[in-house]
Design a protein around this motif. Structure first.
Motif, PDB file in Angstrom:
ATOM      1  N   ILE A 198       0.915  -1.249  -0.064  1.00 33.97           N
ATOM      2  CA  ILE A 198      -0.016   0.150  -0.154  1.00 33.97           C
ATOM      3  C   ILE A 198       0.779   1.396   0.011  1.00 33.97           C
ATOM      4  O   ILE A 198       0.623   2.298  -0.919  1.00 33.97           O
TER       5      ILE A 198
ATOM      6  N   PRO B 178      -6.491   4.636  -0.161  1.00 30.92           N
ATOM      7  CA  PRO B 178      -6.851   2.941  -0.051  1.00 30.92           C
ATOM      8  C   PRO B 178      -7.935   3.046   0.674  1.00 30.92           C
ATOM      9  O   PRO B 178      -7.857   3.552   2.152  1.00 30.92           O
TER      10      PRO B 178
ATOM     11  N   CYS C 152      -0.758  -3.212  -9.294  1.00 28.96           N
ATOM     12  CA  CYS C 152      -1.597  -4.043  -8.631  1.00 28.96           C
ATOM     13  C   CYS C 152      -1.630  -5.516  -8.979  1.00 28.96           C
ATOM     14  O   CYS C 152      -1.373  -6.316  -8.382  1.00 28.96           O
TER      15      CYS C 152
END
Length: 632
Positions: free
Chosen positions: A362, A379, A437
């Motif tokens: 993250i 996030p 990702c």
């Protein structure tokens, strides 16, 4: 995502060609890789490299076609043969003759295509002995890329390089067949020594013996192919060498190859159908057949959904505009963005992100956003991992979670990446994070992008112009200055040129652009207006082309496929350098021959140029005398 016509056309594959005669004209009867049980009892002569030797009893011989086991004779009468085969170093070149025999029961090797048989050697000749090698010629032996490039002639012996280059050759041959034999294209070579072209990439410059006059190496045969259409050739194609001086851009080569195509009296649909048929016909038989027609998507759609003009459509994680959810939000930074004219809030859903992403992941995602886009990304963890949420994320979940769950089809293990900003910038950021990702999830064992899947996509309706990065008040061509505007946008050229769409189309495969083309301008007046008035280019550089367009130029269009990139994707090679026989390194050097190299001043004299050395010229000169290129 659209598609031209709903019917899937039947696969058109070429008939299977007769097997090539690999041992014609040479001093062998067979290749090492072709022998099977059906050859038992035959007397054969083989040539190849010694791959491996075991207990001076067995020897594995290799050629381009495969491996075969030889039985080294042990009896006294064959002492000279045994001496040759037992003393020759690994990778020495030998010619042997003998008989094809069955391996003893239980000693067959099912992993080897030739594993049921072996050769009982009668005669052997050492053709060339091999010195100690800088690395072993085995695919599983790890070698640095710099070493592979320095000894490229050895690296080419590896199974993988042989496979890549042979597959490339076969695909190009099939393309020639399809274009020339089935569709009447003419294969024409165009010059390598040309002149400077306005716009586009930086060109390599070649001095001439006339003072102050230089050739340029063409970055593509663009002008020549258009002139061939003016010349009435109707259908042109070329396996074209192109040159771009782009410095050290990863996975780019200063010289590369295009399948270059141009046709007269054609529209966008015609070119697209041609390319679909071409790829379908030339596609390797060991891969799943290509299904046509390819889906199509506008540039605006690609940017809004995937954040890029070359989307990888093998997986989801699409960008969703969630601005309406936050129209009345109390979150200050979202309020600020949405109050601006082009302000939006966008998000992507990372499936089961809470299960797979670590805190450091993250952090790295947020760092990418800050470093590359100067933007915040937020996030938001749903149920699982909620303790990682920031206070703002928690506030959003309390107020807007139901709307978000409905709009983004969220599950409790999912993570949302949310960003706010101008439409294009927000989409580009999420497009980059979508790929980041995907890398992270795949590193944790999730299969998102099936390596056996080939996902083709046409991207169409690009803008004709983009604002120049260094001076946004001026325009530059999004493709190149010869691309025709969209017929319904012609009037906008004279009022709002930045809104004009073009007849430019890109072909994308698994997130890489493998081709680009356009319908061209065939009207000299329109071409002159775009060059001189809108792009502010020097039209004198293109006087020959403008003149040609005035002498009865037919409507025409074309495309170029990046052959290196295409073969790289088909073979699954890690880099385009793995599908080119003698590539340049990351910095544009040839590590094998040390090119580029210095030239003595007296050899530069006929060209009326001299080297202007940088300030620390002595250091520079000595580095040229003793080049050492830190690579890879």
């Amino acid at each position: 995502m659209g598609s031209r016509g709903t019917q899937t056309r039947p696969v058109r594959r070429p008939p299977r060609p007769p097997s090539p005669e690999f041992s014609s004209f040479v001093a062998r009867t067979n290749t090492c890789g072709e022998l099977r049980s059906s050859h038992l009892g035959q007397e054969v002569t083989l040539c190849g490299w010694i791959q491996y030797r075991r207990q001076n009893t067995f020897l594995v011989l290799r050629d381009f076609h495969g491996l075969i086991q030889l039985v080294i004779p042990q009896d006294e009468s064959a002492a000279s043969v045994k001496k040759i085969l037992c003393e020759a170093p690994v990778e020495s070149v030998v010619r042997v003759s003998g008989t094809v025999i069955s391996r003893p029961p239980g000693q067959e090797n099912p992993k080897m295509p030739t594993g049921e048989i072996e050769i009982k050697v009668k005669t052997a000749e050492l053709l060339n002995s091999c010195k100690k090698l800088p690395f072993e010629i085995k695919d599983f032996v790890k070698k640095t890329e710099a070493l592979r490039l320095q000894y490229r002639y050895l690296d080419l012996r590896s199974f993988q390089m042989q496979y890549n280059l042979r597959l490339r050759s076969q695909m190009v041959m099939k393309m020639r067949e399809y274009l020339c034999n089935l569709h009447g294209f003419v294969d024409i070579e165009t010059p390598t020594l040309f002149k400077k072209t306005p716009g586009g990439a930086k060109e390599f410059v070649v001095p001439s013996r006339e003072p102050g006059k230089f050739y340029s190496l063409p970055q593509s045969p663009q002008q020549f192919k258009q002139l061939l259409m003016v010349g009435g050739l109707d259908r042109y194609f070329q396996v074209a060498r192109c040159y771009r001086d782009e410095g050290s851009r990863p996975d780019r080569q200063p010289e590369f190859t295009q399948i270059d195509i141009e046709m007269s009296f054609v529209d966008q649909t015609g070119i697209q159908s041609l390319i679909e048929g071409l790829l379908q016909y030339s596609w390797p038989r060991d891969k799943d057949p290509v299904v046509v027609p390819f889906p199509s998507m506008t540039f605006a759609e690609a940017l809004a959904t995937y954040g890029t003009d070359k989307p990888d459509t093998r997986f989801g994680m699409k960008i969703v505009d969630i601005s309406d959810v936050f129209r009345n939000t109390e979150v200050r930074f979202l309020q600020d963005v949405l109050s601006k004219p082009k302000g939006t809030v966008k998000a992507i859903r990372i499936p089961e992100g809470a299960k797979y992403l670590k805190r450091k992941d993250i952090e790295s995602i947020r760092k990418v956003a800050a470093d590359h886009f100067n933007q915040e990304v937020l996030p938001v963890f749903l149920k699982a991992g909620r303790h990682w949420n920031s206070p703002v994320a928690e506030f959003i979940l309390e107020k807007q979670s139901l709307e978000l769950i409905r709009l983004m089809e969220l599950q409790e293990e999912d993570v949302i990446l949310l960003t706010a900003g101008e439409h294009r910038k927000a989409c580009s950021l999420l497009g980059k994070l979508r790929l980041e990702c995907a890398d992270l999830l795949e590193a944790r064992g999730v299969v998102l992008r099936d390596p056996a899947l080939f996902s083709f996509l046409w991207v169409v309706d690009f803008p004709l112009f983009l604002p120049k990065e260094e001076n946004p008040g001026e325009l530059e061509s999004a493709h190149h200055p010869f691309t025709a505007p969209h017929p319904s946008d012609i009037q906008l050229l004279y009022t709002e040129p930045e809104k004009v769409r073009s007849q430019h189309y890109d072909l994308v495969l698994n997130g890489s652009e493998i081709g680009g083309g356009s319908i061209r301008i065939h009207d000299a007046e329109l071409q002159r207006y775009i060059l001189a008035t809108l792009l502010k280019e020097d039209v004198k550089l293109l006087s020959h082309l403008l003149q040609a367009l005035d002498y009865g130029a037919p409507p025409h269009g074309g495309i170029a496929l990046g052959l290196d990139r295409l073969i790289c994707l088909v073979t699954g090679a890690p880099s385009i350098r793995d599908v080119i026989a003698f590539p340049k390194s990351f910095r544009g050097y040839d590590l094998m021959s040390n090119a580029p190299d210095s030239i003595p001043p007296e050899e530069l004299k006929p060209y009326h140029i001299q080297v202007s050395w940088p300030v620390d010229s002595e250091a520079e000169k000595s580095s040229l005398d003793h080049p050492h290129h830190p690579e890879s």
